[in-house]
Design an enzyme around this catalytic site. Structure first.
Site, PDB file in Angstrom:
ATOM      1  N   LYS B 119      22.920 -54.942  -7.211  1.00 50.71           N
ATOM      2  CA  LYS B 119      23.721 -54.202  -6.231  1.00 50.71           C
ATOM      3  C   LYS B 119      24.209 -55.142  -5.121  1.00 50.71           C
ATOM      4  O   LYS B 119      25.371 -55.080  -4.707  1.00 50.71           O
ATOM      5  CB  LYS B 119      22.897 -53.051  -5.637  1.00 50.71           C
ATOM      6  CG  LYS B 119      22.713 -51.896  -6.616  1.00 50.71           C
ATOM      7  CD  LYS B 119      21.673 -50.883  -6.155  1.00 50.71           C
ATOM      8  CE  LYS B 119      21.398 -49.859  -7.249  1.00 50.71           C
ATOM      9  NZ  LYS B 119      20.306 -48.926  -6.894  1.00 50.71           N
ATOM     10  N   GLN B 163      15.749 -47.862  -2.474  1.00 52.76           N
ATOM     11  CA  GLN B 163      15.576 -47.969  -3.922  1.00 52.76           C
ATOM     12  C   GLN B 163      14.386 -47.107  -4.369  1.00 52.76           C
ATOM     13  O   GLN B 163      13.274 -47.261  -3.879  1.00 52.76           O
ATOM     14  CB  GLN B 163      15.365 -49.440  -4.326  1.00 52.76           C
ATOM     15  CG  GLN B 163      15.282 -49.691  -5.828  1.00 52.76           C
ATOM     16  CD  GLN B 163      16.605 -49.401  -6.552  1.00 52.76           C
ATOM     17  OE1 GLN B 163      17.686 -49.718  -6.053  1.00 52.76           O
ATOM     18  NE2 GLN B 163      16.522 -48.773  -7.712  1.00 52.76           N
ATOM     19  N   ASP B 186      23.906 -42.727  -1.826  1.00 51.70           N
ATOM     20  CA  ASP B 186      23.297 -42.331  -3.101  1.00 51.70           C
ATOM     21  C   ASP B 186      23.516 -40.841  -3.380  1.00 51.70           C
ATOM     22  O   ASP B 186      23.349 -40.391  -4.521  1.00 51.70           O
ATOM     23  CB  ASP B 186      21.789 -42.641  -3.074  1.00 51.70           C
ATOM     24  CG  ASP B 186      21.447 -43.896  -3.875  1.00 51.70           C
ATOM     25  OD1 ASP B 186      22.265 -44.288  -4.732  1.00 51.70           O
ATOM     26  OD2 ASP B 186      20.370 -44.474  -3.653  1.00 51.70           O
TER      27      ASP B 186
END
Lengths: 359, 359
Positions: B119, B163, B186
């Site tokens: 990422k 994460q 997200d």
């Protein structure tokens, strides 16, 4: 007719897309994705066209099979209301407070008026304080928002209910956003809906009709976990939350809607059918697997001058046919309707208990 | 084995219910409903047991039928990343600002480390500023919340990514709640999820993997509206949001999960299959209807000393079998994975554009 409906829907969708400059924007450098930037541009009205099946008059299946058990929502709701009354009394005696519900009605829809009247009457019967705020059909957006905000600030009010649908000129999203999450006893706030959808999360309130459906299933001894469930309709107020709730209860859920090619086929594989399309007699006997459990959330007002209020409520399920195929079924009226009101009372009571930290 | 898994799940559920005093509470006057008061008490881990089918080695169907088209996620993602880079450049030149993404990693999971590395590398390549905040496996809850809060306040950061999964001792819900809704690139915040679920509402961000799946379908010319779609798995990060998104695109969606009795049967009726169970090779050829479009979100790390990082990623779909039955399929790796990262970049760019009101 189905094809015409789909074609019409596609046209509406294309028109909406055009209005949103979806196609134009795609040609510009700022449009990176081909997926639509706006999900709302995909929405269009759910105009169910009755299938030829639903136009047929009922032809009773006289195979001699046992009739379905009727799930008596009225009786179960009365039991729940009686326990709510006991709890409200206990709260009043212990801390000198009672739960409070504010009901806001805009306009003069006859069906909405009846629903609101029934809710207020139910509050009175169990000792919940209710405040009724009526606004004219043409009232401005600000007046509704202001009413919602004022009840949001009132510490004696633990639940606020804006009777839907609102008149066309009002922005439902903005009005419901003014509603404090802690008082959203209808459970329609997106935060509540997200928490209902997500495993490991807890909504403050579960929407009343879906909560009532689950309670009916559990009290009728219907196992939900691992069963195939079909929800017919995907409205924000019933179809969506009942699908999410059935999934939290570990059913395998399929949602059938106005654009589903083969709704009869999919529905006929379900152990549990929840009909919430708002189309009278949409679900005929050929939609049902023998032994299925049928919950009919449909309550479509149909003109009936012989009735007290000038109309009567008709369900989504052709009862006369379904009762010969299903193992259990809710009637309309007397099924999900009374449960929805009972769940509103329990949500309001729960909210007051939370506010006063009363256990 | 399936029955054992179900029995085990039931035991776990009963234990959870008992822990929550569900049964005891039912006997008390304050328990009005028979439905569980807590939905979380219904949750348990999704321990899929591979079916006997998935233990079989692939037996290729050599009927001479045409192989499925491979949907090249890597190529499509590169195209998107290149457009994002152009847009970031345009923004920088016009207003002297670039989008900023903060990535928080707790612990040392090898797969998480790889995802995070990819990422950050992707951000660099398109000109998005990235800040990487690493915390030790045993760090206290407060340290993670504090990192999230600090990035939430930083005006140069437009996206924050924690994460997942987090180490067991950390409370994911509380940590994600500290994340500003406007920076939830997200899309895992319940408010975003609720707005994704509800017709007429618009989420600020659509979760990356689901958004990538839809983009793959659209770019591959797959019609979604009116099609039967089956989503395998119901995780908050993939299964749930992809089901909601497919429904917003008017597919008829069924969600198959660990407690579904007949997942093969239901899946084999789907025009579009999205596999997101996290079980290598769960979906065999007998799960698929000839001509189905298959999107494989599964990326299960499997030990492989011969690979650069000591493991390789395996999908949920037995590719060798599926490619003979499906009309189109995404490979693993090179399918949904690169798209997920590309969508993170577009979400971060969109967030920065919103913050700077840059169009």
């Amino acid at each position: 007719m189905r094809i015409i409906a789909i074609m019409k829907s596609i046209e509406q969708r294309m028109a909406a897309a055009w209005r949103n400059k979806y196609i134009i924007r795609r040609a510009l450098s700022t449009q990176i994705l081909m997926s639509p930037q706006s999900l709302v541009s995909l929405d269009f009205p759910e105009n169910w066209t009755p299938t030829p099946d639903s136009l047929r008059p009922p032809t009773l299946n006289c195979s001699g099979a046992q009739d379905a058990v009727t799930i008596d929502g009225k009786l179960i709701a009365e039991d729940i209301r009686s326990t709510v009354a006991t709890e409200v009394k206990r709260m009043k005696e212990a801390i000198g407070k009672v739960p409070g519900l504010a009901v806001i009605l805009v306009g003069q829809r006859r069906d909405s008026q009846t629903y609101v009247r029934n809710k207020i009457k139910a509050c009175e019967e169990v000792g919940i304080k209710s405040l009724f705020h009526e606004l004219p059909e043409d009232c401005p957006q600000d007046a509704v928002v202001s009413a919602v905000s004022s009840f949001s600030e009132d510490p004696s009010i633990h639940g606020i209910l804006v009777q839907l649908p609102l008149p066309q000129h009002l922005d439902e999203v903005k009005i419901l956003n003014a509603l404090r999450l802690e008082k959203d006893v209808d459970g329609f706030h997106p935060m509540n809906m997200g928490n209902l959808a997500m495993r490991g999360r807890e909504p403050l309130f579960i929407p009343c009709a879906p909560k009532g459906c689950i309670e009916l299933l559990i009290r009728s001894g219907v196992e939900i976990m691992g069963k195939n469930a079909v929800v017919i309709g995907r409205s924000n107020v019933v179809g969506l939350p009942i699908a999410l709730l059935l999934q939290r209860h570990h059913a395998t859920v399929s949602v059938v809607h106005v654009l589903t090619d083969n709704p009869e086929e999919i529905t006929s594989e379900a152990d549990i059918v929840v009909a919430a399309a708002g189309v009278p007699n949409l679900v005929r006997s050929n939609w049902l697997k023998p032994g299925a459990v049928v919950i009919d959330v449909g309550t479509c007002p149909v003109e009936d001058p012989s009735s007290e209020y000038g109309y009567r409520l008709v369900g989504d399920v052709c009862y006369e046919e379904a009762v010969k195929v299903a193992s259990a079924i809710t009637p309309v009226p007397g099924g999900v309707g009374p449960m929805t009101i009972a769940m509103l009372l329990t949500n309001t009571l729960d909210s007051a208990k939370r506010a006063y930290q009363f256990v």
